[in-house]
Design a protein around this motif. Structure first.
Motif, PDB file in Angstrom:
ATOM      1  N   SER A   1       0.831  -1.197   0.000  1.00 27.01           N
ATOM      2  CA  SER A   1       0.000   0.000   0.000  1.00 27.01           C
ATOM      3  C   SER A   1       0.874   1.260   0.000  1.00 27.01           C
ATOM      4  CB  SER A   1      -0.951  -0.011   1.194  1.00 27.01           C
ATOM      5  OG  SER A   1      -0.210   0.022   2.382  1.00 27.01           O
TER       6      SER A   1
ATOM      7  N   PRO B   1      -9.727   4.498  -7.068  1.00 27.16           N
ATOM      8  CA  PRO B   1     -10.695   3.645  -6.358  1.00 27.16           C
ATOM      9  C   PRO B   1     -12.007   3.489  -7.117  1.00 27.16           C
ATOM     10  CG  PRO B   1      -9.939   5.455  -4.940  1.00 27.16           C
ATOM     11  CD  PRO B   1      -9.385   5.702  -6.287  1.00 27.16           C
TER      12      PRO B   1
ATOM     13  N   ASP C   1     -11.064   0.591  -9.389  1.00 25.89           N
ATOM     14  CA  ASP C   1     -10.695  -0.667  -8.752  1.00 25.89           C
ATOM     15  C   ASP C   1     -10.488  -0.470  -7.251  1.00 25.89           C
ATOM     16  OD1 ASP C   1      -9.682  -3.096  -7.993  1.00 25.89           O
ATOM     17  OD2 ASP C   1      -7.880  -2.997  -9.245  1.00 25.89           O
ATOM     18  N   PRO C   2     -11.587  -0.469  -6.498  1.00 25.43           N
ATOM     19  CA  PRO C   2     -11.472  -0.212  -5.053  1.00 25.43           C
ATOM     20  C   PRO C   2     -10.646  -1.272  -4.329  1.00 25.43           C
ATOM     21  CG  PRO C   2     -13.730  -0.852  -5.647  1.00 25.43           C
ATOM     22  CD  PRO C   2     -12.988  -0.640  -6.927  1.00 25.43           C
ATOM     23  N   GLN C   3     -10.720  -2.487  -4.791  1.00 28.81           N
ATOM     24  CA  GLN C   3      -9.982  -3.595  -4.181  1.00 28.81           C
ATOM     25  C   GLN C   3      -8.482  -3.298  -4.107  1.00 28.81           C
ATOM     26  OE1 GLN C   3     -12.067  -6.600  -3.788  1.00 28.81           O
ATOM     27  NE2 GLN C   3     -10.496  -7.109  -2.283  1.00 28.81           N
ATOM     28  N   THR C   4      -7.948  -2.735  -5.197  1.00 25.60           N
ATOM     29  CA  THR C   4      -6.511  -2.478  -5.277  1.00 25.60           C
ATOM     30  C   THR C   4      -6.125  -1.132  -4.676  1.00 25.60           C
ATOM     31  OG1 THR C   4      -6.585  -3.698  -7.352  1.00 25.60           O
ATOM     32  CG2 THR C   4      -4.554  -2.505  -6.876  1.00 25.60           C
TER      33      THR C   4
ATOM     34  N   TYR D   1      -7.882   1.013  -2.440  1.00 28.81           N
ATOM     35  CA  TYR D   1      -8.669   1.548  -1.325  1.00 28.81           C
ATOM     36  C   TYR D   1      -7.838   2.370  -0.356  1.00 28.81           C
ATOM     37  CZ  TYR D   1      -6.659  -2.266   1.386  1.00 28.81           C
ATOM     38  OH  TYR D   1      -5.781  -3.099   2.009  1.00 28.81           O
TER      39      TYR D   1
ATOM     40  N   LEU E   1     -15.512   3.850   0.980  1.00 25.94           N
ATOM     41  CA  LEU E   1     -14.685   2.643   1.078  1.00 25.94           C
ATOM     42  C   LEU E   1     -14.885   1.950   2.421  1.00 25.94           C
ATOM     43  CD1 LEU E   1     -11.566   4.108  -0.720  1.00 25.94           C
ATOM     44  CD2 LEU E   1     -12.919   2.175  -1.526  1.00 25.94           C
TER      45      LEU E   1
ATOM     46  N   PHE F   1     -13.636  -1.685   3.272  1.00 28.01           N
ATOM     47  CA  PHE F   1     -12.197  -1.622   3.002  1.00 28.01           C
ATOM     48  C   PHE F   1     -11.397  -0.925   4.105  1.00 28.01           C
ATOM     49  CE2 PHE F   1     -13.713  -2.197  -1.409  1.00 28.01           C
ATOM     50  CZ  PHE F   1     -12.985  -3.323  -1.714  1.00 28.01           C
TER      51      PHE F   1
END
Lengths: 196, 460, 248
Positions: free
Chosen positions: B2, B336, B339-342, B344, B377, B382
């Protein structure tokens, strides 16, 4: 479903609040002496301006520049400045790579940023503006507008396949923000301002 | 990884992080000077935001108008729903024209679509011609900034890369020398190219034309030598009228680098005689953002990079710490959404200082959108369990004033008595480089009550 | 006599009582009756800024109940006031008394300048002072002109400091860059946060400041933590302490 239909449908299914298009007829920045301001801006962006009375004077001033005196291949569409490179004879823009200097007309300048407007209408190959080593543009000294709003107001955008505001020579600052003049395009830009 | 650990890595080389910060602050300062030179700056920002809001509200109509006008001028318009479609369209066009070598000028959209590796897999040589982009391309990296792609590279780095790939002298670091070498190298590439691809800064619905701004003239060389010009644009690049360009062209370069205008502001209307012009209009998540009241204004973005230059976090963590094609504040809003998964973590890579919102030439309320993203998020699940639990515990205490007072009293009594190692350890990131405040014996409310009991007006 | 509901941020209550007392002094000297609602705790900003709106909501509701009845609400913090004025809409829009609450809630300096009309301060403060512009006061409450905007300069904190005899306000290289506190940002992005704080401190030191001040104690808490760890001589004081004439 085609991409076009899908995209337009995806847009139209959303209700977006209406917003008015602003009226741009306003009292934008003007200068007491637009020509002088223009000259200052051109200098600030790495260009050079020369006030002249006629094209004979353009020829004379050019002859005093060592890069011009040494130039082997010159393309000119200005009366009184001889071409040494036969532009019409080339059949591909790539051949223009050999040109050292081009001396061409510009339509008008913009005081706020030192840009001049050129188009590809009179040119066989528009690459000429960008591929030559040095570029000189000639324009009437009275054809200086104050700002970009005035500039776009006087353009008939779309009448030529390419119209460009050129402001100074080609440049880059991509190496540690150090300004280098002459990135891909012309290494120098000289603007001749022809006074009445 | 991150953002936070990547930022920590970047800062571990402190002199370099300081240099990065100062270099970008210098660009921000140039922007300030350029903006201050226009008394109508704030009015221009208002106009730009209004034009964008209007355009987005009528985007489908303007896209159709643009397609008609562009087609009338001899351009071919293509529509791509996503990155994959965009890449397929570009590849098909290149294959139709037997293109083996493609020169590109700057296009963040093609970075977003990962076009280069896709074309290279299909045997096409892709050369990024913007000097900064060429530097990172030769280094095998992604741009770290949308306007200054190689801003994270020092001239010594560029010297090494050019020595390896372009044969410049070993140890050479003079920017003039290196740029001259690139000029010769890239001129050959321009002359050999079979097609040129550019991005688009603005597309004018009224005239069917596109505008491309560069300082190097690479978009112009790349489109005036090869016969085929492909221009890729996000659908949000549209503006209604030619006169609107006056507003945006005045704002763009001043915001980006502090120049009054880029060296070349090129208006393309149809192909050049004997050539072809293909315009690829790309959605790739933009219509979804358009449908979101909270984030719609992020579509105003004209990719000037001013929010990066002013962002105190970006300047100190470098563009690569964001791991997205558009980094910094605006990237932390756009990524986000896609692609919120990646991505966030990105809205948290922000101190909410708000400088980005004030510097933005199209008045995107960036820091408020980043705050909104944190909420969205968290609702999507997330938020880290530790943060969520911590906030729940805090809220529980703050809803009970008696408990809050007791907790405060206990902490103020206890913490100063604890051995230092119990307070300053790896579980306390505050204390890694910072002391905790000195805990007073009495809280404000206790001191105020004591003072009022004594009837004094003053306690020093 | 108009009554001010004193809004003291939780961490000032617990960690910086002197800032709260200075605020009381300033408000009383300006001719206001000061009441401190004992049940106040926290405005909910930490939760809201982390995205935990469900955890922030009850705190916003408590705030309206506790402070709705005063003539004015004043806090020695731009950030906490910005929470009320700029971010409570999400929780309280449409509630009776909420619009009035927003209109009567002020940051201390803003209140002293705009409502109390303080035009002179009697004591001396013969020190070189660096004014740190805390971001939420600056860009949410607009307590001063931010350096990004092209508009006339002003600054309420600066205006008050200049009333002090003998004070010298130093000129910073970056007049309003963030210090990197940012609430949970200070720990979640510890490396960036500390570098930002060190850079701010360095700017004040280079400008020759003996004392760094700000509208927000949170920024100062973060920077004081760095200063104390590094044993620097720069001192920090909340602006209320300086204006109230408290000793350095």
């Amino acid at each position: 479903m085609s991409g076009k239909v899908a995209i337009l449908e995806a847009i139209r299914k959303h209700r977006v609040p209406a917003a008015a298009l602003p009226n741009l007829e306003r009292s934008w920045l003007r200068f007491a002496d637009p020509l002088a301001h223009f000259e200052g801006q051109v200098a600030a962006v790495g260009g050079r301006t020369v006030r002249v009375r006629n094209s004979a004077e353009v020829a004379h001033v050019l002859s005093t520049y060592s890069e011009f005196a040494q130039a082997k291949q010159v393309v000119s569409s200005i009366d009184g400045i001889a071409s040494t490179f036969a532009q019409d004879a080339v059949t591909t823009p790539h051949d223009l790579e050999a040109v050292d200097w081009a001396v061409l007309p510009a339509q008008f300048g913009v005081a706020e940023n030192g840009a001049v407007w050129v188009t590809d209408e009179q040119l066989k190959y528009r690459a000429l503006y960008f591929i030559v080593q040095h570029l000189a543009l000639v324009l009437p000294a009275r054809e200086i507008v104050h700002n970009m709003h005035e500039a776009y107001a006087r353009l008939a955008l779309g009448t030529s396949s390419l119209g460009v505001f050129i402001s100074g020579p080609s440049k880059t600052a991509d190496i540690e923000q150090s300004l280098v003049i002459g990135a891909h395009g012309p290494r120098s830009l000289t603007l001749f301002l022809v006074e009445d | 990884m991150s953002h936070a650990p990547l930022a920590a890595q970047f800062i571990a080389d402190r002199p370099r992080a300081t240099w990065h910060d100062q270099t970008l602050w210098f660009v921000r300062s140039k922007r300030d000077k350029a903006a201050q030179a226009l008394p109508e700056w704030e009015e221009l920002r208002e106009c730009a935001a209004a034009i964008k809001a209007h355009t987005v509200a009528h985007l489908a109509d303007y896209l159709e108008q643009f397609e008609r006008a562009a087609t009338n001028r001899g351009a071919t318009v293509h529509w791509a729903r996503d990155a994959a479609e965009h890449n397929e369209i570009v590849l098909r066009l290149l294959q139709q024209h037997q293109v083996r070598r493609l020169v590109k000028s700057k296009s963040m959209l093609t970075e977003e679509c990962h076009l280069n590796p896709y074309l290279e897999r299909h045997g096409i040589e892709v050369v990024d011609t913007d000097l900064g982009e060429r530097i990172v391309q030769l280094a095998g990296e992604a741009p770290s900034h949308i306007v200054l792609p190689a801003i994270h590279k020092k001239k010594e780095d560029v010297g090494r890369i050019f020595h390896e790939h372009l044969g410049t002298a070993a140890g050479a670091t003079d920017p003039n020398y290196l740029a001259e070498a690139a000029r010769h190298h890239l001129r050959q590439k321009f002359l050999q190219a079979d097609a040129g691809l550019t991005g688009v800064n603005f597309a004018v619905a009224e005239t069917g034309g596109i505008v491309v701004c560069t300082n190097e003239g690479n978009a112009d060389l790349g489109t005036s030598l090869p016969r085929v010009h492909i221009a890729s644009m996000g659908i949000e690049k549209l503006i209604p009228r030619a006169q609107d360009l006056g507003v945006f062209v005045r704002l763009l370069a001043r915001s980006a680098t502090g120049q009054p205008i880029t060296a070349y502001t090129s208006h393309f209307h149809g192909p050049r005689p004997g050539g072809e012009l293909h315009l690829v209009l790309v959605d790739n998540g933009r219509t979804a953002i358009l449908g979101n009241d909270e984030f719609r204004r992020s579509l105003n973005c004209i990719r000037c990079g001013a929010c990066m230059n002013t962002c105190p976090v970006y300047r100190r963590s470098g563009g690569h710490s964001y791991q997205t094609s558009v980094p910094g504040p605006i990237g932390s809003i756009l990524a986000p959404a896609r692609d919120p998964q990646t991505h966030y973590d990105l809205p948290q890579a922000c101190s909410l200082c708000g400088s980005c919102s004030d510097v933005c030439p199209v008045k995107i309320d960036l820091h408020h959108q980043l705050l909104s993203w944190r909420r969205e998020l968290a609702q999507l699940g997330f938020l880290s369990a530790s943060k969520r639990l911590g906030m729940q515990a805090m809220s529980f205490v703050f809803q009970r004033p008696g408990l809050y007072r007791t907790a405060g009293r206990v902490a103020r009594w206890l913490v100063p008595k604890l051995p230092r190692a119990l307070v300053y350890n790896r579980f306390n990131p505050w204390g890694r480089q910072r002391e905790l405040p000195e805990f007073p014996r009495q809280s404000f409310r206790e001191q105020l009550a004591a003072r009022r009991r004594r009837g004094q007006s003053h306690e020093r | 006599m108009p009554t001010v509901g004193l809004f003291i941020p939780c961490y000032i209550d617990q960690l910086y009582p002197r800032v709260g007392l200075a605020t009381v002094d300033l408000l009383e000297r300006a001719g206001f009756r000061v009441e401190y609602p004992e049940d106040q705790t926290c405005c909910g900003q930490p939760m809201a800024n982390t995205g935990c709106t469900a955890e922030a909501r009850p705190l916003a509701e408590r705030f309206l109940t506790l402070f709705g009845g005063f003539d004015y609400v004043v806090a020695p913090s731009g950030s906490c006031v910005a929470m009320v004025r700029c971010h409570y809409d999400e929780y309280l829009a449409g509630r009776p008394g909420f619009d009035e609450l927003k209109a009567k809630t002020f940051e201390l300096c803003e209140f002293l300048v705009d409502v109390a009309g303080v035009a002179q301060i009697s004591h001396r403060f013969p020190h070189r002072v660096g004014l740190h512009q805390s971001c939420h006061g600056l860009r949410e409450l607009r307590l001063a002109q931010s350096s990004e905007l092209v508009a006339p300069a002003y600054g309420k904190a600066q205006q008050l400091l200049q009333l002090l005899d003998g004070i010298e306000l130093v000129t910073l290289a970056r007049p309003d860059e963030c210090c990197g506190f940012g609430g949970t940002f200070a720990v979640a992005e510890e490396a960036v946060s500390c570098m930002m704080g060190e850079d701010r401190i360095h700017d004040h030191e280079t400008a020759g400041a003996e004392i760094m001040t700000a509208n927000d104690m949170s920024c100062l808490m973060h920077m004081a933590g760095l200063i104390r760890r590094q044993k620097k001589s720069l001192r920090v004081m909340h602006i209320a302490e300086i204006l109230a004439g408290y000793p350095v």
